[in-house]
Design a protein around this motif. Sequence first.
Motif, PDB file in Angstrom:
ATOM      1  N   ALA A  52     -46.321 -62.335 -16.043  1.00 53.14           N
ATOM      2  CA  ALA A  52     -45.890 -61.423 -17.103  1.00 53.14           C
ATOM      3  C   ALA A  52     -47.093 -60.887 -17.877  1.00 53.14           C
ATOM      4  CB  ALA A  52     -44.919 -62.130 -18.039  1.00 53.14           C
ATOM      5  N   MET A  53     -48.022 -61.770 -18.193  1.00 50.29           N
ATOM      6  CA  MET A  53     -49.173 -61.372 -18.990  1.00 50.29           C
ATOM      7  C   MET A  53     -50.156 -60.493 -18.194  1.00 50.29           C
ATOM      8  SD  MET A  53     -48.573 -62.728 -21.955  1.00 50.29           S
ATOM      9  CE  MET A  53     -46.846 -62.398 -21.553  1.00 50.29           C
ATOM     10  N   LEU A  54     -50.330 -60.823 -16.910  1.00 55.76           N
ATOM     11  CA  LEU A  54     -51.370 -60.144 -16.122  1.00 55.76           C
ATOM     12  C   LEU A  54     -50.904 -58.820 -15.524  1.00 55.76           C
ATOM     13  CD1 LEU A  54     -52.906 -63.237 -14.288  1.00 55.76           C
ATOM     14  CD2 LEU A  54     -53.953 -61.896 -16.116  1.00 55.76           C
ATOM     15  N   VAL A  55     -49.676 -58.819 -14.981  1.00 54.24           N
ATOM     16  CA  VAL A  55     -49.210 -57.604 -14.291  1.00 54.24           C
ATOM     17  C   VAL A  55     -47.928 -57.044 -14.911  1.00 54.24           C
ATOM     18  CG1 VAL A  55     -50.298 -58.256 -12.130  1.00 54.24           C
ATOM     19  CG2 VAL A  55     -47.942 -58.958 -12.556  1.00 54.24           C
ATOM     20  N   GLU A  56     -47.606 -57.544 -16.096  1.00 49.48           N
ATOM     21  CA  GLU A  56     -46.433 -57.067 -16.845  1.00 49.48           C
ATOM     22  C   GLU A  56     -45.152 -57.174 -16.035  1.00 49.48           C
ATOM     23  OE1 GLU A  56     -47.217 -53.228 -18.473  1.00 49.48           O
ATOM     24  OE2 GLU A  56     -48.761 -53.986 -19.838  1.00 49.48           O
ATOM     25  N   ASP A  57     -45.016 -58.284 -15.299  1.00 47.00           N
ATOM     26  CA  ASP A  57     -43.787 -58.575 -14.564  1.00 47.00           C
ATOM     27  C   ASP A  57     -42.937 -59.497 -15.431  1.00 47.00           C
ATOM     28  OD1 ASP A  57     -41.775 -59.149 -12.808  1.00 47.00           O
ATOM     29  OD2 ASP A  57     -42.975 -60.427 -11.495  1.00 47.00           O
ATOM     30  N   TYR A  58     -42.122 -58.898 -16.302  1.00 45.84           N
ATOM     31  CA  TYR A  58     -41.371 -59.670 -17.282  1.00 45.84           C
ATOM     32  C   TYR A  58     -40.002 -60.135 -16.776  1.00 45.84           C
ATOM     33  CZ  TYR A  58     -44.880 -58.415 -20.722  1.00 45.84           C
ATOM     34  OH  TYR A  58     -46.068 -58.270 -21.402  1.00 45.84           O
ATOM     35  N   ASP A  59     -39.626 -59.740 -15.579  1.00 45.64           N
ATOM     36  CA  ASP A  59     -38.336 -60.148 -15.033  1.00 45.64           C
ATOM     37  C   ASP A  59     -38.532 -61.363 -14.135  1.00 45.64           C
ATOM     38  OD1 ASP A  59     -36.930 -58.143 -16.312  1.00 45.64           O
ATOM     39  OD2 ASP A  59     -37.287 -56.714 -14.699  1.00 45.64           O
ATOM     40  N   ALA A  60     -38.582 -62.527 -14.764  1.00 45.52           N
ATOM     41  CA  ALA A  60     -38.780 -63.766 -14.014  1.00 45.52           C
ATOM     42  C   ALA A  60     -37.579 -64.021 -13.103  1.00 45.52           C
ATOM     43  CB  ALA A  60     -38.958 -64.931 -14.983  1.00 45.52           C
ATOM     44  N   ASN A  61     -37.856 -64.649 -11.977  1.00 44.00           N
ATOM     45  CA  ASN A  61     -36.803 -64.927 -11.002  1.00 44.00           C
ATOM     46  C   ASN A  61     -36.005 -66.156 -11.446  1.00 44.00           C
ATOM     47  OD1 ASN A  61     -35.211 -64.909  -8.714  1.00 44.00           O
ATOM     48  ND2 ASN A  61     -36.723 -65.996  -7.465  1.00 44.00           N
ATOM     49  N   VAL A  62     -35.063 -65.935 -12.352  1.00 43.08           N
ATOM     50  CA  VAL A  62     -34.241 -67.011 -12.899  1.00 43.08           C
ATOM     51  C   VAL A  62     -32.840 -66.905 -12.301  1.00 43.08           C
ATOM     52  CG1 VAL A  62     -33.209 -67.951 -15.002  1.00 43.08           C
ATOM     53  CG2 VAL A  62     -35.562 -67.110 -15.042  1.00 43.08           C
ATOM     54  N   GLU A  63     -32.353 -67.992 -11.740  1.00 45.78           N
ATOM     55  CA  GLU A  63     -31.029 -67.980 -11.108  1.00 45.78           C
ATOM     56  C   GLU A  63     -29.938 -68.056 -12.174  1.00 45.78           C
ATOM     57  OE1 GLU A  63     -28.417 -70.442  -7.755  1.00 45.78           O
ATOM     58  OE2 GLU A  63     -30.530 -70.950  -8.095  1.00 45.78           O
ATOM     59  N   VAL A  64     -28.934 -67.211 -12.030  1.00 46.29           N
ATOM     60  CA  VAL A  64     -27.804 -67.176 -12.961  1.00 46.29           C
ATOM     61  C   VAL A  64     -26.517 -67.438 -12.192  1.00 46.29           C
ATOM     62  CG1 VAL A  64     -26.484 -65.760 -14.585  1.00 46.29           C
ATOM     63  CG2 VAL A  64     -28.984 -65.577 -14.520  1.00 46.29           C
ATOM     64  N   LEU A  65     -25.714 -68.370 -12.703  1.00 50.67           N
ATOM     65  CA  LEU A  65     -24.447 -68.741 -12.080  1.00 50.67           C
ATOM     66  C   LEU A  65     -23.300 -68.108 -12.863  1.00 50.67           C
ATOM     67  CD1 LEU A  65     -25.266 -72.553 -11.726  1.00 50.67           C
ATOM     68  CD2 LEU A  65     -25.753 -70.734 -10.081  1.00 50.67           C
ATOM     69  N   THR A  66     -22.171 -67.859 -12.192  1.00 48.17           N
ATOM     70  CA  THR A  66     -21.025 -67.229 -12.847  1.00 48.17           C
ATOM     71  C   THR A  66     -19.737 -67.974 -12.520  1.00 48.17           C
ATOM     72  OG1 THR A  66     -20.573 -65.714 -11.003  1.00 48.17           O
ATOM     73  CG2 THR A  66     -22.112 -64.961 -12.690  1.00 48.17           C
ATOM     74  N   THR A  67     -18.764 -67.839 -13.402  1.00 50.60           N
ATOM     75  CA  THR A  67     -17.436 -68.391 -13.170  1.00 50.60           C
ATOM     76  C   THR A  67     -16.442 -67.662 -14.071  1.00 50.60           C
ATOM     77  OG1 THR A  67     -16.165 -70.452 -13.013  1.00 50.60           O
ATOM     78  CG2 THR A  67     -17.537 -70.183 -14.951  1.00 50.60           C
ATOM     79  N   GLN A  68     -15.179 -67.742 -13.733  1.00 49.24           N
ATOM     80  CA  GLN A  68     -14.138 -67.118 -14.545  1.00 49.24           C
ATOM     81  C   GLN A  68     -13.681 -68.071 -15.649  1.00 49.24           C
ATOM     82  OE1 GLN A  68     -14.803 -63.885 -13.058  1.00 49.24           O
ATOM     83  NE2 GLN A  68     -12.912 -63.782 -14.231  1.00 49.24           N
TER      84      GLN A  68
END
Length: 233
Positions: free
Chosen positions: A36-52
């Motif tokens: 993020a700091m070096l190449v401004e890649d602020y979208d970290a690969n974080v896994e998100v789970l979903t449910t109803q």
Amino acid sequence: MDFWKHNPKFFVPLSGSLLKSGKDLFDEQINHLGSAMLVEDYDANVEVLTTQINATCNFNFPPGALVSGSFVMHHVAHHIGNINHAYDDVDVYFKSKADAQLFLTMNNAQHHLFSSFDNIMCSYGYIEGLKFNLIYGVDYKSPEHLISRFDIRACSMAIDISTMTLYVVKGAIEDSTAKRLAFNPVPRGCTIRRLTKYIKKGFEIDGYQSLFFTELIRSNIYSAELELMTKEY
């Protein structure tokens, strides 16, 4: 007035795999933060789970509004572990200031009961005795995009009211039930005030997460202005 017409029921999406902790988690966080700091890649690969969710709500919301934060964490932790995390208010994220103002109209709430909408980030006030933070100054593409850049992982949860879908960052539920403090690798911002708030709630932080928080404070993610801006909510 209570938020729900009846207690919400969740099929809780636990990660189902061993979560990284200690040095392994720290190394992963540092790698993401460095990118993020070096190449401004602020979208970290974080896994998100979903449910109803099986629930109905006493309030009306415009499409795309997301209820999030400690309010959602409270209900999830209470439902799956009978853990009572206190919450003071309900955070609602909107795509625009107009949507936040529409929310008040849809619920017959008067604008003068809320703080000024001149604030570029949010307005806050009460409806039927329940405090709402109406947040319209955060740009997000989706529920996943919003919560993956929260600061503290335990509260990285959101409910899309229009579809009654729960979104959680992988590890958030485990953190909330264990009262464990861990950070998402590239939050939009972080404050000492937020860390202190969760420690007062009984959350514990290990040495590696303390060290990573120090790195966040030293980076351009930390803002002293944000410390002041968030003192009222």
